[in-house]
Design a protein around this motif. Structure first.
Motif, PDB file in Angstrom:
ATOM      1  N   PRO A 475       2.443  -7.714   2.091  1.00 24.99           N
ATOM      2  CA  PRO A 475       1.671  -6.626   2.238  1.00 24.99           C
ATOM      3  C   PRO A 475       1.136  -6.438   3.688  1.00 24.99           C
ATOM      4  CG  PRO A 475       0.506  -8.316   1.019  1.00 24.99           C
ATOM      5  CD  PRO A 475       1.925  -8.729   1.069  1.00 24.99           C
ATOM      6  N   PHE A 476       0.543  -5.495   4.090  1.00 24.98           N
ATOM      7  CA  PHE A 476      -0.106  -5.401   5.499  1.00 24.98           C
ATOM      8  C   PHE A 476      -1.477  -5.254   5.529  1.00 24.98           C
ATOM      9  CE2 PHE A 476       2.610  -1.844   4.247  1.00 24.98           C
ATOM     10  CZ  PHE A 476       1.597  -0.564   4.402  1.00 24.98           C
ATOM     11  N   THR A 477      -2.307  -5.634   4.718  1.00 24.11           N
ATOM     12  CA  THR A 477      -3.738  -5.416   4.639  1.00 24.11           C
ATOM     13  C   THR A 477      -4.312  -5.501   5.890  1.00 24.11           C
ATOM     14  OG1 THR A 477      -3.973  -7.839   3.669  1.00 24.11           O
ATOM     15  CG2 THR A 477      -3.642  -6.029   2.129  1.00 24.11           C
ATOM     16  N   GLU A 478      -3.906  -6.516   6.851  1.00 21.34           N
ATOM     17  CA  GLU A 478      -4.471  -6.782   8.183  1.00 21.34           C
ATOM     18  C   GLU A 478      -4.543  -5.588   8.966  1.00 21.34           C
ATOM     19  OE1 GLU A 478      -1.826 -10.325   7.141  1.00 21.34           O
ATOM     20  OE2 GLU A 478      -1.747  -7.950   7.099  1.00 21.34           O
ATOM     21  N   VAL A 479      -3.762  -4.439   8.651  1.00 20.68           N
ATOM     22  CA  VAL A 479      -3.807  -3.319   9.517  1.00 20.68           C
ATOM     23  C   VAL A 479      -5.233  -2.320   9.349  1.00 20.68           C
ATOM     24  CG1 VAL A 479      -2.494  -1.104   9.751  1.00 20.68           C
ATOM     25  CG2 VAL A 479      -1.086  -3.048   9.517  1.00 20.68           C
ATOM     26  N   ASP A 480      -5.580  -2.163  10.452  1.00 19.92           N
ATOM     27  CA  ASP A 480      -6.890  -1.340  10.442  1.00 19.92           C
ATOM     28  C   ASP A 480      -6.500   0.208  10.943  1.00 19.92           C
ATOM     29  OD1 ASP A 480      -9.186   0.043  10.822  1.00 19.92           O
ATOM     30  OD2 ASP A 480      -9.946  -1.640  12.116  1.00 19.92           O
ATOM     31  N   VAL A 481      -6.331   0.995   9.838  1.00 19.08           N
ATOM     32  CA  VAL A 481      -5.830   2.409  10.474  1.00 19.08           C
ATOM     33  C   VAL A 481      -6.896   3.054  11.305  1.00 19.08           C
ATOM     34  CG1 VAL A 481      -5.133   4.545   9.548  1.00 19.08           C
ATOM     35  CG2 VAL A 481      -4.151   2.511   8.340  1.00 19.08           C
ATOM     36  N   ARG A 482      -8.055   2.992  10.730  1.00 20.76           N
ATOM     37  CA  ARG A 482      -9.328   3.614  11.334  1.00 20.76           C
ATOM     38  C   ARG A 482      -9.254   2.955  12.872  1.00 20.76           C
ATOM     39  NH1 ARG A 482     -15.313   1.408  10.277  1.00 20.76           N
ATOM     40  NH2 ARG A 482     -14.087  -0.194  10.635  1.00 20.76           N
ATOM     41  N   GLY A 483      -9.196   1.652  13.132  1.00 18.76           N
ATOM     42  CA  GLY A 483      -9.017   1.056  14.511  1.00 18.76           C
ATOM     43  C   GLY A 483      -8.125   1.728  15.341  1.00 18.76           C
ATOM     44  N   LEU A 484      -6.889   2.023  14.783  1.00 16.18           N
ATOM     45  CA  LEU A 484      -5.723   2.257  15.419  1.00 16.18           C
ATOM     46  C   LEU A 484      -6.015   3.937  15.576  1.00 16.18           C
ATOM     47  CD1 LEU A 484      -2.883   0.803  13.284  1.00 16.18           C
ATOM     48  CD2 LEU A 484      -3.179   0.365  15.418  1.00 16.18           C
ATOM     49  N   ALA A 485      -6.620   4.716  14.608  1.00 14.88           N
ATOM     50  CA  ALA A 485      -6.726   6.002  15.270  1.00 14.88           C
ATOM     51  C   ALA A 485      -8.033   6.089  16.241  1.00 14.88           C
ATOM     52  CB  ALA A 485      -7.345   6.608  13.849  1.00 14.88           C
ATOM     53  N   ARG A 486      -8.922   5.108  16.283  1.00 16.50           N
ATOM     54  CA  ARG A 486      -9.723   5.407  17.329  1.00 16.50           C
ATOM     55  C   ARG A 486      -9.336   4.928  18.801  1.00 16.50           C
ATOM     56  NH1 ARG A 486     -15.520   2.736  14.343  1.00 16.50           N
ATOM     57  NH2 ARG A 486     -15.928   4.635  13.273  1.00 16.50           N
ATOM     58  N   SER A 487      -8.394   4.142  18.697  1.00 16.74           N
ATOM     59  CA  SER A 487      -7.546   3.509  19.939  1.00 16.74           C
ATOM     60  C   SER A 487      -6.713   4.787  20.485  1.00 16.74           C
ATOM     61  CB  SER A 487      -6.805   2.417  19.655  1.00 16.74           C
ATOM     62  OG  SER A 487      -5.527   2.860  18.990  1.00 16.74           O
ATOM     63  N   LEU A 488      -6.500   5.634  19.723  1.00 23.38           N
ATOM     64  CA  LEU A 488      -5.708   7.117  20.335  1.00 23.38           C
ATOM     65  C   LEU A 488      -6.725   8.143  20.602  1.00 23.38           C
ATOM     66  CD1 LEU A 488      -2.793   6.623  17.774  1.00 23.38           C
ATOM     67  CD2 LEU A 488      -2.655   6.564  20.061  1.00 23.38           C
ATOM     68  N   GLY A 489      -8.070   7.796  20.483  1.00 24.30           N
ATOM     69  CA  GLY A 489      -9.095   8.804  20.823  1.00 24.30           C
ATOM     70  C   GLY A 489      -9.574   9.619  19.599  1.00 24.30           C
ATOM     71  N   CYS A 490      -8.942   9.342  18.285  1.00 22.74           N
ATOM     72  CA  CYS A 490      -9.344  10.095  17.003  1.00 22.74           C
ATOM     73  C   CYS A 490     -10.537   9.611  16.402  1.00 22.74           C
ATOM     74  CB  CYS A 490      -8.209  10.297  16.213  1.00 22.74           C
ATOM     75  SG  CYS A 490      -8.411  11.559  14.820  1.00 22.74           S
TER      76      CYS A 490
END
Length: 533
Positions: A475-490
């Motif tokens: 699994p990839f439970t470490e991935v923070d989709v919210r953090g990735l989105a914010r890093s792209l300005g979203c």
């Protein structure tokens, strides 16, 4: 002096190709530098997002979209998205840059071996023999994309743009008409088949036209199924004759269609499947007819009778030629709530499930919402809980490869700025297309992205379980989709509970049509492997 570039821009303007979806490279700089003010440049940070956004735009506008890709790297990276555009029947004109024609034979740096790189996925591909043939090739690519409803590709060496142009655009008509009338004599075999049917049924696909198909279904008083793994809804899913999505395996397909002696597929293949199972597609005694305007679909479908013609024209004419059946129209079961109900999550302390999220969305979304789906493990719940009430009420990647949902939603919202656009995607799928969030933010594209985050590829886990073995992927439970989105300005929010979910949706959904910035909801959901594709 007029140049090939000037003439090409005139061709693009005349065909309405004034929005350029691109991730640029050096071989495209001669084309794109000092772009005229009436041509809009839309940057995406990855070629899959470039093509995915253009695909959404083409679906939304029902017209070709323009893509510019960078030689081997750009085209090669975009092939999967081009394949999706082809199967989704989205018309694209794709310009691919090439090294300078004057020394390309020596294979300098960034030379692309481009012919054939995208395989058979383009509906047409060309590298013009002369620079002066480029404008005509672009005009032809537009016609090819419209006629075959898919991506048409033109390879252009970088020095061609500055070459002089003699003022004559060759290789394409200024106007091309596509008459769609179907003679009654040609329809006679289908009329006879349907008139004699004891219990007909219709399978609607992405190529169906809603109004003519609704009229035909009501004339026949028969159930209407949605094709499995379709690119978009082919029939209103809140109509009383709607009977649900066909199963994607042969045994259940035969069982579902067994009560019907005649099955008419309209704008859908016969029949889209997933995991192989032996046996025929339909039970003995069931006749299958097909109406499609896709030659490949017609030629490969094992139908008893197939028409290569406009589905809209055929359905409209059949409605006048067929007698109204006297049988009572079926009353299909309407989509319902989650089996355990969304309210049990907070009451019983259970984690959110995908069905809770989808049920909450279904009760709030306006009827004209454009809903993009890319959540394979939750797709059955979505079909059951969120009926498509317009032809864009369900849009998905018919090809099956991941990475379509996020960029397609961006392109759809750009094409349809007055309609609410919601993408429901799994976190695994979202990771293939998150680059498009930067474009959504930069160009103020007010789509809502609902990410169902379970930290794994749930479909793959289920398939491994079905094989009786253990999956080697973690699994990839470490991935923070919210953090990735914010890093792209979203802008992005984490949602962990049903109360947070409903409060957020109540705040956001009423203003979706007017929203001018994207929003991503990273919704934590429990793993639910109890599904069938």
């Amino acid at each position: 002096m007029s140049t090939v570039r000037d003439a090409a821009f005139d061709v693009l303007r005349s065909r309405g190709l004034t929005t350029v979806f691109c991730n640029p490279g050096s071989t495209e700089v001669p084309l794109l530098t000092d772009l005229p003010d009436d041509l809009r440049f839309v940057l995406a940070l990855h070629e899959a997002s470039v093509v995915g956004m253009a695909t959404g735009w083409a679906i939304g506008t029902e017209a070709p979209a323009l893509v510019v890709l960078h030689t081997t790297a750009g085209l090669g990276t975009a092939v999967g998205a081009i394949a999706t555009a082809r199967v989704n029947r989205a018309p694209l004109v794709i310009l691919v840059g090439q090294q300078d024609r004057r020394h390309v034979a020596l294979e300098p740096f960034l030379t692309g071996r481009l012919e054939g790189l995208a395989g058979d996925y383009p509906v047409w591909a060309d590298q013009p023999a002369r620079a002066q043939d480029v404008p005509g090739a672009l005009a032809r690519a537009w016609h090819e994309a419209v006629t075959a409803r898919g991506p048409a590709l033109v390879i252009v060496p970088m020095d061609d743009w500055r070459a002089p142009f003699d003022g004559e655009v060759l290789a394409a008509p200024a106007r091309l008409l596509r008459p769609a009338a179907v003679p009654d004599a040609d329809l006679a075999p289908l009329v006879q088949l349907l008139t004699g049917a004891r219990s007909p049924a219709i399978v609607a696909g992405a190529g169906a036209a809603w109004d003519p198909l609704v009229a035909l279904a009501e004339r026949l008083r028969c159930p209407v199924f949605q094709e499995s793994f379709g690119a978009r809804a082919g029939f209103p899913q809140d109509h009383p004759q709607y009977a649900g999505v066909l199963p994607a395996d042969r045994a259940r397909l035969r069982e579902r269609l067994a009560p019907h002696d005649v099955v008419l597929a309209v704008g859908a293949p016969v029949f889209r499947q997933y995991v192989y199972a032996p046996g025929p597609l339909v039970a003995p005694g069931t006749s299958v007819a097909l109406v499609t305007d896709d030659p490949a679909e017609a030629h490969r479908s094992p139908a008893d009778l197939a028409y290569l013609a406009s589905p809209a024209a055929v359905c409209a004419r059949l409605t006048t030629l067929l007698p109204t059946r006297t049988a009572s129209a079926p009353r299909a079961t309407a989509p319902g709530a989650s089996p355990s109900g969304p309210d049990d999550a907070p009451l019983r302390g259970r984690p959110l499930r995908a069905a809770h999220v989808l049920s909450a969305l279904a009760s709030r979304l306006p009827a004209d919402t454009v809903l993009v789906e890319e959540t394979p493990s939750s797709r059955p719940d979505l079909h059951r809980l969120v009926p498509a009430r317009t032809s864009l009420g369900f849009v998905s990647a018919a090809m099956g490869g991941l990475g379509f949902g996020v960029p397609a939603a961006v392109g759809l919202r750009m094409a349809l700025p007055d309609r609410p656009v919601v993408a429901v995607v799994g976190d695994g799928a979202a990771l293939y297309g998150l680059h498009a969030l930067w474009s959504a933010t930069h160009y103020r594209v007010g789509a809502l992205f609902v990410v169902l985050a379970n930290g794994r590829y749930a479909v793959m886990d289920r398939l491994a379980d079905d094989q009786g073995g253990k999956a080697p992927w973690p699994p990839f439970t470490e991935v923070d989709v919210r953090g990735l989105a914010r890093s792209l300005g979203c802008p992005a929010r984490r949602v962990d509970s049903y109360d947070e979910l409903t409060a957020t949706l109540d705040e956001v959904v009423p203003n979706l049509a007017a929203r001018e910035e994207p929003l991503l909801l990273d919704v934590t959901v429990a793993v639910d492997l109890d599904f069938q594709p």
